[in-house]
Design an enzyme around this catalytic site. Structure first.
Site, PDB file in Angstrom:
ATOM      1  N   ARG A  15       0.856  -1.203   0.000  1.00  0.00           N
ATOM      2  CA  ARG A  15       0.000   0.000   0.000  1.00  0.00           C
ATOM      3  C   ARG A  15       0.890   1.251   0.000  1.00  0.00           C
ATOM      4  O   ARG A  15       1.085   1.889  -1.022  1.00  0.00           O
ATOM      5  CB  ARG A  15      -0.942  -0.033   1.224  1.00  0.00           C
ATOM      6  CG  ARG A  15      -2.060   0.995   1.178  1.00  0.00           C
ATOM      7  CD  ARG A  15      -1.666   2.383   1.614  1.00  0.00           C
ATOM      8  NE  ARG A  15      -1.126   2.456   2.977  1.00  0.00           N
ATOM      9  CZ  ARG A  15      -0.558   3.540   3.462  1.00  0.00           C
ATOM     10  NH1 ARG A  15      -0.422   4.629   2.731  1.00  0.00           N
ATOM     11  NH2 ARG A  15      -0.061   3.542   4.693  1.00  0.00           N
ATOM     12  N   ASP A  16       1.483   1.559   1.152  1.00  0.00           N
ATOM     13  CA  ASP A  16       2.319   2.768   1.231  1.00  0.00           C
ATOM     14  C   ASP A  16       3.466   2.660   0.233  1.00  0.00           C
ATOM     15  O   ASP A  16       3.831   3.631  -0.438  1.00  0.00           O
ATOM     16  CB  ASP A  16       2.873   2.891   2.663  1.00  0.00           C
ATOM     17  CG  ASP A  16       3.246   4.311   3.032  1.00  0.00           C
ATOM     18  OD1 ASP A  16       3.545   5.100   2.123  1.00  0.00           O
ATOM     19  OD2 ASP A  16       3.261   4.627   4.235  1.00  0.00           O
ATOM     20  N   HIS A 207       5.283   4.373  12.581  1.00  0.00           N
ATOM     21  CA  HIS A 207       5.231   4.281  11.119  1.00  0.00           C
ATOM     22  C   HIS A 207       6.228   5.324  10.607  1.00  0.00           C
ATOM     23  O   HIS A 207       5.882   6.478  10.389  1.00  0.00           O
ATOM     24  CB  HIS A 207       3.790   4.596  10.683  1.00  0.00           C
ATOM     25  CG  HIS A 207       3.556   4.639   9.214  1.00  0.00           C
ATOM     26  ND1 HIS A 207       2.794   3.705   8.544  1.00  0.00           N
ATOM     27  CD2 HIS A 207       3.952   5.505   8.248  1.00  0.00           C
ATOM     28  CE1 HIS A 207       2.728   4.001   7.263  1.00  0.00           C
ATOM     29  NE2 HIS A 207       3.437   5.099   7.055  1.00  0.00           N
ATOM     30  N   HIS A 209       9.015   6.829   8.048  1.00  0.00           N
ATOM     31  CA  HIS A 209       9.666   6.876   6.734  1.00  0.00           C
ATOM     32  C   HIS A 209      11.140   7.194   6.975  1.00  0.00           C
ATOM     33  O   HIS A 209      11.509   7.764   8.003  1.00  0.00           O
ATOM     34  CB  HIS A 209       8.958   7.908   5.842  1.00  0.00           C
ATOM     35  CG  HIS A 209       7.615   7.426   5.374  1.00  0.00           C
ATOM     36  ND1 HIS A 209       7.418   6.922   4.113  1.00  0.00           N
ATOM     37  CD2 HIS A 209       6.420   7.326   6.010  1.00  0.00           C
ATOM     38  CE1 HIS A 209       6.143   6.549   3.993  1.00  0.00           C
ATOM     39  NE2 HIS A 209       5.517   6.784   5.130  1.00  0.00           N
ATOM     40  N   CYS A 240       4.709   9.083   0.240  1.00  0.00           N
ATOM     41  CA  CYS A 240       3.345   9.561   0.109  1.00  0.00           C
ATOM     42  C   CYS A 240       3.316  10.566  -1.035  1.00  0.00           C
ATOM     43  O   CYS A 240       4.130  11.484  -1.060  1.00  0.00           O
ATOM     44  CB  CYS A 240       2.855  10.209   1.397  1.00  0.00           C
ATOM     45  SG  CYS A 240       1.229  10.961   1.217  1.00  0.00           S
ATOM     46  N   ASN A 249       9.075   3.841   3.573  1.00  0.00           N
ATOM     47  CA  ASN A 249       9.057   3.451   4.982  1.00  0.00           C
ATOM     48  C   ASN A 249      10.358   2.753   5.315  1.00  0.00           C
ATOM     49  O   ASN A 249      11.039   2.241   4.437  1.00  0.00           O
ATOM     50  CB  ASN A 249       7.921   2.449   5.226  1.00  0.00           C
ATOM     51  CG  ASN A 249       6.568   3.046   4.944  1.00  0.00           C
ATOM     52  OD1 ASN A 249       6.124   3.075   3.809  1.00  0.00           O
ATOM     53  ND2 ASN A 249       5.934   3.528   5.970  1.00  0.00           N
TER      54      ASN A 249
END
Ligand code: HMG
Ligand code: MG
Length: 302
Positions: A15-16, A207, A209, A240, A249
């Protein structure tokens, strides 16, 4: 400082990791990646986002991805939902766990979701209520917790307040996002101390990055405070689209190597994780960002 005996890794690569990829990645490739991640022992694997396809075209095929996944006992496939429309799509596609996301800065809130922080809280209140009524698990993400690309410093007290709002709204878990990866260990640790005054420590995930290469050090500072949930992305994929310059990430391989070295159990197998990382890196035509993956694949090849 103590260290938890077990940590849950939440894999966000599909996803990310992929949401920022300019090249369209087919649903079949996403499914194969997620299956390889499950085979590696990851028990929580973000599988997509039911956001507006106009905003993030790469996630437009999340229905197809969920439909193609095999249900493995003990493995969940959470997805992001930005509004009630997203929740309906997610439920229709069979999602059992959803994530809602708000920002700790007004500018990022506008860029990412086209609304103010107050409006996004208002928007998510019925989403979380409906998700809970349907028996779904709900995680609440707070973005830019260690700094905003548009506004700079962010007050940890405000992050704690927003985490409390999400928790009271019904979120079972909170994910604290250093969206641009600007944090440093003392700040990350202090943030956990402050947020844990407002929500239970056990539900706080991190979370991070890795834009400035601090994510592992920041994670260690949080582990020492008793954090037991870490979001990471295989091969270090990600970013993002609405956080310019943000890197992926922290790589799952890097976190796993550190946790293995600390004797912290995750249930994840490094060899199989490497296979998943190599698979998606080959597909994208570039080496994994993960230093551990690079080192171990050089060793494999020798
Ligand atoms: P908007 O344009 O203000 O929304 O976007 P709208 O309600 O006016 O809708 C505009 C159009 O989108 C309409 O279509 C809607 O039907 C459609 P039209 O009438 O023009 O044909 N639409 C949707 N279609 C499908 N599914 C939906 C949906 N919603 C609206 N759910 C909105 C507002 C929130 C929808 C938009 O800004 C959006 O989708 N934003 C998401 C951006 C995003 O995905 N960002 C990345 C994820 S967050 C992240 O990465 C951070 C995180 O990793 C943690 C961290 O690192 O900090 C979680
Ligand atoms: Mg993120």
């Amino acid at each position: 400082m103590s260290m938890p005996s077990d940590v849950t890794l939440i894999e966000v690569g599909a996803r990310d990791g992929l949401q920022n990829e300019p090249k369209a990645v087919s649903a079949n490739i996403k499914i194969e990646l997620i299956e390889k991640l499950a085979a590696a022992g990851l028990s929580v694997i973000e599988a997509g986002a039911f956001v507006s396809p106009k905003w993030v075209p790469q996630m437009a095929d999340s229905e197809e991805v969920l439909a193609g996944l095999t249900a493995h006992p003990g493995v969940s496939y959470p997805v992001l939902v930005p509004n009630l429309q997203g929740l309906s799509r997610a439920v229709a596609a069979g999602a059992r766990d959803v994530g809602v996301f708000i920002s700790a800065s007004e500018s990022f809130s506008q860029k990412n979701t086209n609304c103010s922080i107050a409006e996004s809280i208002e928007r998510f209140t019925p989403v979380v209520a409906e998700a809970k009524a349907q028996g779904l698990g709900v995680r609440g993400y707070v973005s830019v917790v260690l700094g905003c690309p548009y506004e700079g410093d962010v007050d940890p007290g405000y992050v704690a307040e927003l985490s409390g709002v999400l928790h009271r709204m019904g979120c079972d878990a909170i994910s604290l996002g250093d969206t641009v990866g600007v944090g440093t260990p003392a700040k990350a640790g202090a943030l956990i101390d402050r947020v844990a005054e407002d929500v239970p420590l056990g539900i706080i995930g991190i979370h991070f990055h890795d834009t400035y290469g601090q994510a592992l050090a920041n994670s260690l500072a949080c582990l020492e405070r008793g954090v037991t949930v870490i979001d990471s992305s295989v091969a270090g994929l990600g970013g993002c689209p609405y956080a310019p310059g943000a890197a992926g990430n922290v790589a799952t391989e890097d976190v796993l190597y550190m946790l293995d070295g600390l004797g912290v159990k995750t249930g994840v197998d490094m060899d199989k994780l490497m296979d998943a990382g190599q698979f998606i890196s080959d597909y994208l035509g570039r080496p994994p960002v993960s230093k551990v993956a690079q080192a171990l694949s050089a060793k494999r090849a020798a």
